[in-house]
Scaffold this motif. Structure first.
Motif, PDB file in Angstrom:
ATOM      1  N   UNK A 113      36.190  75.851  71.140  1.00 28.02           N
ATOM      2  CA  UNK A 113      35.069  75.114  70.554  1.00 28.02           C
ATOM      3  C   UNK A 113      34.948  73.776  71.267  1.00 28.02           C
ATOM      4  N   UNK A 114      33.742  73.405  71.657  1.00 27.20           N
ATOM      5  CA  UNK A 114      33.477  72.087  72.250  1.00 27.20           C
ATOM      6  C   UNK A 114      32.242  71.517  71.571  1.00 27.20           C
ATOM      7  N   UNK A 115      32.377  70.321  71.023  1.00 25.61           N
ATOM      8  CA  UNK A 115      31.267  69.702  70.291  1.00 25.61           C
ATOM      9  C   UNK A 115      31.156  68.224  70.658  1.00 25.61           C
ATOM     10  N   UNK A 116      29.963  67.710  70.463  1.00 27.08           N
ATOM     11  CA  UNK A 116      29.759  66.266  70.543  1.00 27.08           C
ATOM     12  C   UNK A 116      29.977  65.672  69.154  1.00 27.08           C
ATOM     13  N   UNK A 117      30.336  64.388  69.119  1.00 21.77           N
ATOM     14  CA  UNK A 117      30.585  63.781  67.815  1.00 21.77           C
ATOM     15  C   UNK A 117      30.253  62.301  67.804  1.00 21.77           C
ATOM     16  N   UNK A 118      30.113  61.779  66.593  1.00 19.80           N
ATOM     17  CA  UNK A 118      29.972  60.341  66.368  1.00 19.80           C
ATOM     18  C   UNK A 118      31.182  59.888  65.559  1.00 19.80           C
ATOM     19  N   UNK A 119      31.405  58.584  65.541  1.00 18.58           N
ATOM     20  CA  UNK A 119      32.685  58.103  65.006  1.00 18.58           C
ATOM     21  C   UNK A 119      32.558  56.707  64.445  1.00 18.58           C
ATOM     22  N   UNK A 120      33.341  56.441  63.431  1.00 19.21           N
ATOM     23  CA  UNK A 120      33.587  55.076  62.945  1.00 19.21           C
ATOM     24  C   UNK A 120      35.085  54.829  63.021  1.00 19.21           C
ATOM     25  N   UNK A 121      35.487  53.762  63.684  1.00 18.26           N
ATOM     26  CA  UNK A 121      36.899  53.428  63.889  1.00 18.26           C
ATOM     27  C   UNK A 121      37.107  51.972  63.496  1.00 18.26           C
ATOM     28  N   UNK A 122      37.864  51.750  62.438  1.00 19.80           N
ATOM     29  CA  UNK A 122      38.063  50.404  61.899  1.00 19.80           C
ATOM     30  C   UNK A 122      39.498  49.946  62.115  1.00 19.80           C
ATOM     31  N   UNK A 123      39.635  48.727  62.632  1.00 20.97           N
ATOM     32  CA  UNK A 123      40.941  48.093  62.802  1.00 20.97           C
ATOM     33  C   UNK A 123      40.999  46.847  61.927  1.00 20.97           C
ATOM     34  N   UNK A 124      42.147  46.621  61.320  1.00 18.61           N
ATOM     35  CA  UNK A 124      42.323  45.442  60.467  1.00 18.61           C
ATOM     36  C   UNK A 124      43.670  44.790  60.755  1.00 18.61           C
ATOM     37  N   UNK A 125      43.621  43.527  61.162  1.00 24.10           N
ATOM     38  CA  UNK A 125      44.847  42.766  61.413  1.00 24.10           C
ATOM     39  C   UNK A 125      45.635  42.595  60.111  1.00 24.10           C
ATOM     40  N   UNK A 126      46.931  42.876  60.158  1.00 26.09           N
ATOM     41  CA  UNK A 126      47.818  42.609  59.024  1.00 26.09           C
ATOM     42  C   UNK A 126      48.348  41.186  59.188  1.00 26.09           C
ATOM     43  N   UNK A 127      47.983  40.264  58.294  1.00 29.34           N
ATOM     44  CA  UNK A 127      48.374  38.858  58.486  1.00 29.34           C
ATOM     45  C   UNK A 127      49.893  38.688  58.434  1.00 29.34           C
ATOM     46  N   UNK A 128      50.406  37.853  59.311  1.00 29.69           N
ATOM     47  CA  UNK A 128      51.830  37.535  59.318  1.00 29.69           C
ATOM     48  C   UNK A 128      52.651  38.589  60.022  1.00 29.69           C
ATOM     49  N   UNK A 129      53.746  38.179  60.613  1.00 33.44           N
ATOM     50  CA  UNK A 129      54.591  39.121  61.328  1.00 33.44           C
ATOM     51  C   UNK A 129      55.371  40.021  60.390  1.00 33.44           C
ATOM     52  N   UNK A 130      55.515  41.273  60.771  1.00 31.82           N
ATOM     53  CA  UNK A 130      56.330  42.218  60.008  1.00 31.82           C
ATOM     54  C   UNK A 130      57.749  42.148  60.567  1.00 31.82           C
ATOM     55  N   UNK A 131      58.685  41.684  59.753  1.00 30.16           N
ATOM     56  CA  UNK A 131      60.033  41.375  60.233  1.00 30.16           C
ATOM     57  C   UNK A 131      60.935  42.593  60.203  1.00 30.16           C
ATOM     58  N   UNK A 132      61.520  42.921  61.351  1.00 31.56           N
ATOM     59  CA  UNK A 132      62.553  43.953  61.460  1.00 31.56           C
ATOM     60  C   UNK A 132      63.878  43.264  61.757  1.00 31.56           C
ATOM     61  N   UNK A 133      64.853  43.436  60.885  1.00 30.64           N
ATOM     62  CA  UNK A 133      66.127  42.729  61.015  1.00 30.64           C
ATOM     63  C   UNK A 133      67.180  43.671  61.577  1.00 30.64           C
ATOM     64  N   UNK A 134      67.784  43.279  62.686  1.00 35.89           N
ATOM     65  CA  UNK A 134      68.772  44.130  63.344  1.00 35.89           C
ATOM     66  C   UNK A 134      70.080  43.423  63.615  1.00 35.89           C
ATOM     67  N   UNK A 135      70.445  42.442  62.761  1.00 31.25           N
ATOM     68  CA  UNK A 135      71.697  41.713  62.992  1.00 31.25           C
ATOM     69  C   UNK A 135      71.476  40.593  63.987  1.00 31.25           C
ATOM     70  N   UNK A 136      72.040  40.748  65.181  1.00 34.38           N
ATOM     71  CA  UNK A 136      71.869  39.719  66.208  1.00 34.38           C
ATOM     72  C   UNK A 136      70.468  39.740  66.807  1.00 34.38           C
ATOM     73  N   UNK A 137      69.704  40.792  66.558  1.00 36.97           N
ATOM     74  CA  UNK A 137      68.343  40.913  67.079  1.00 36.97           C
ATOM     75  C   UNK A 137      67.343  40.925  65.934  1.00 36.97           C
TER      76      UNK A 137
END
Length: 517
Positions: A113-137
């Motif tokens: 199957x091969x079709x043409x399409x239209x699209x809506x693509x939404x991006x949203x910034x997540x405020x503030x850093x997402x912290x991953x804690x790895x000890x010394x890193x």
């Protein structure tokens, strides 16, 4: 893995996001300023608890900051060699097992199957850093949520209106992975997180150690008569022989500062949930041209014989390749070969190679049904592109860390999804003296099902390509369709019902939209 000068990161994303169109001139150039490859001898930033809020407030989103907002299909018909005007900006090719087949069936019949399409693509910034804690890193991710809705566009005989049918929903998150810090132990963290063991009877009984807090190894040494005793590692003299090491159970302030230091393999990850029953994690980075991560001019796509590149075709080499190869190509800028429209027999198709892929080349959307990214090329052919950034990602990297795919049991058994390769171009287009940001992407998902005549596993490419812009940057007639299909349509019907049916208020048909009767 990329780095950017910290002084450039601070407040840059916030300033650009709030800037007026006039202030955003050269947006990509500003956003990409100061990037280079991160190396092991580059300075490492220390983490301190008192700076946590400042770090979170100034987290780097990298080039992902350019994605923020809602993007919709932009349809352009620049290729004068294509008689049939495009109905939608996107193209997808989908290959599924043919009815009646089962894993292990030889030969492996398939439905295309091969079709043409239209699209809506939404991006949203997540405020503030997402912290991953790895000890010394410590890693602070710049997170960007996304939601994708796709509707196919078809013109049916005897019906004046185009038919729009929901065929894909997806949500997930992109992460920028470059903010890494070193967090060395402090007296406060040691006391808070584990406490301090004082005098140890075991240490005294076994090794004669009388100290109250042992935060370094003990080593056994011997005198000239061979008599054994234990001392702290810091008491060992240079060149002195030692015979046994007793590891320390505690750490001391500044432990962790000497490394090893974590350098992420890649700068970007994408996690997505697809309602067919697949969850994906892709890893990747910005692809440079030389040392430049912002590339001048327009993305380059091949023409003529060079268009026959198996990595971008809906026909994989494991499907027989339609009898063609890089050294014996099919020129996709020319009409399909004559055999595509012939009745194939043992005489003109020995080995049943061509009939395996004939329908792909005979499709109404040829050549895009064979190589979908030619639609991206043809869209760019009528544009003035000043510069672009290319993001390349995959679930299966050649080296380093790996992404992956998890499938529900049905998909695993009948249509195993084994790999996703993704390319995203973020482009600056100049129109009427104005800068317009444009997204183009190519996504190739590889399925494996059934077997070829030789019993080998066959890889089946499922390809999606599209060109998107912000709502204000597409023509009024296209904007009207987008508003009708993605913003004004009843939400309960938007995934499965043509516009002509939703207007009449009829309940949507049940079942997966791919399985149409």
């Amino acid at each position: 893995m990329l780095k950017r000068k910290k002084e450039i990161v601070e407040n840059l994303n916030a300033r650009l996001l709030k800037a007026s169109p006039e202030e955003q001139k050269g947006y990509l150039a500003q956003l990409m300023n100061g990037y280079s490859k991160l190396l092991i001898d580059d300075p490492v930033r220390p983490f301190r608890e008192e700076n946590l809020q400042e770090i979170a407030n100034n987290v780097d989103y990298g080039v992902l900051a350019a994605l923020n907002g809602t993007w919709v299909s932009y349809n352009a018909n620049y290729n004068k060699n294509i008689d049939r005007p495009s109905l939608g900006s996107g193209i997808h090719t989908t290959i599924m097992p043919s009815p009646g087949t089962n894993p292990g069936t030889i030969p492996g019949k398939f439905s295309f199957d091969s079709e043409e399409y239209i699209e809506k693509l939404t991006f949203e910034i997540v405020p503030g850093g997402v912290r991953n804690r790895g000890g010394a890193s410590e890693l602070f991710c710049g997170a960007v949520k996304y939601e994708q809705t796709i509707k196919s566009v078809n013109k049916q005989e005897g019906q004046e209106n185009l038919q729009y049918m929901g065929i894909h929903e997806e949500n997930g998150m992109y992460l920028w992975l470059s903010d890494v810090y070193n967090y060395a132990a402090t007296e406060e963290t040691i006391k808070r997180d584990r406490g301090i063991h004082a005098f140890s009877d075991e240490d005294y009984k076994n090794y004669g150690y009388k100290g109250e807090y042992r935060n370094e190894p003990l080593v056994e040494v011997r005198d000239e008569n061979g008599n054994s005793s234990y001392i702290l590692l810091s008491q060992l003299k240079e060149g002195q022989q030692y015979y046994e090491i007793i590891p320390a159970q505690e750490i001391k302030p500044m432990d962790g500062i000497t490394g090893p230091y974590f350098i992420p393999d890649y700068s970007i990850s994408r996690s997505g949930v697809i309602p067919h029953g697949s969850t994906i994690t892709l890893l990747g980075d910005i692809a440079p041209s030389g040392s430049n991560y912002l590339i001048s001019g327009s993305p380059k796509f091949p023409y003529g014989d060079a268009t026959w590149q198996p990595d971008h075709l809906a026909i994989s080499p494991t499907m027989g390749g339609a009898g063609a190869s890089i050294t014996n190509p099919i020129n996709l800028d020319e009409p399909a070969p004559a055999w595509v429209h012939e009745t194939l027999t043992d005489q003109n198709d020995p080995g049943s190679n061509k009939i395996y892929t004939q329908r792909i080349l005979a499709d109404d959307l040829y050549p895009y049904s064979v190589r979908p990214d030619m639609r991206l090329r043809d869209t760019l052919s009528g544009q003035n592109v000043a510069n672009y950034v290319l993001i390349q990602m995959s679930s299966k990297m050649k080296t380093g860390a790996q992404g992956g795919i998890l499938n529900v049991p049905f998909v695993n058994r009948f249509v195993p999804t084994v790999e996703v390769d993704f390319r995203l171009w973020i482009e600056t287009v100049i129109e009427d003296g104005k800068e317009i940001l444009q997204l183009q992407y190519e996504q190739i998902i590889f399925f494996e099902f059934d077997f070829g005549n030789d019993g080998g596993t066959t890889s089946w490419p499922h390809i999606q390509v599209n060109t998107l812009r912000k709502m204000e940057d597409i023509p009024a007639d296209q904007r009207k369709i987008i508003e009708e299909q993605f913003f004004n349509a009843p939400s309960a019907m938007s995934m499965t019902t043509p516009a002509s049916i939703t207007e009449g208020g009829v309940n949507p048909p049940s079942g997966c939209p791919y399985h149409k009767e």
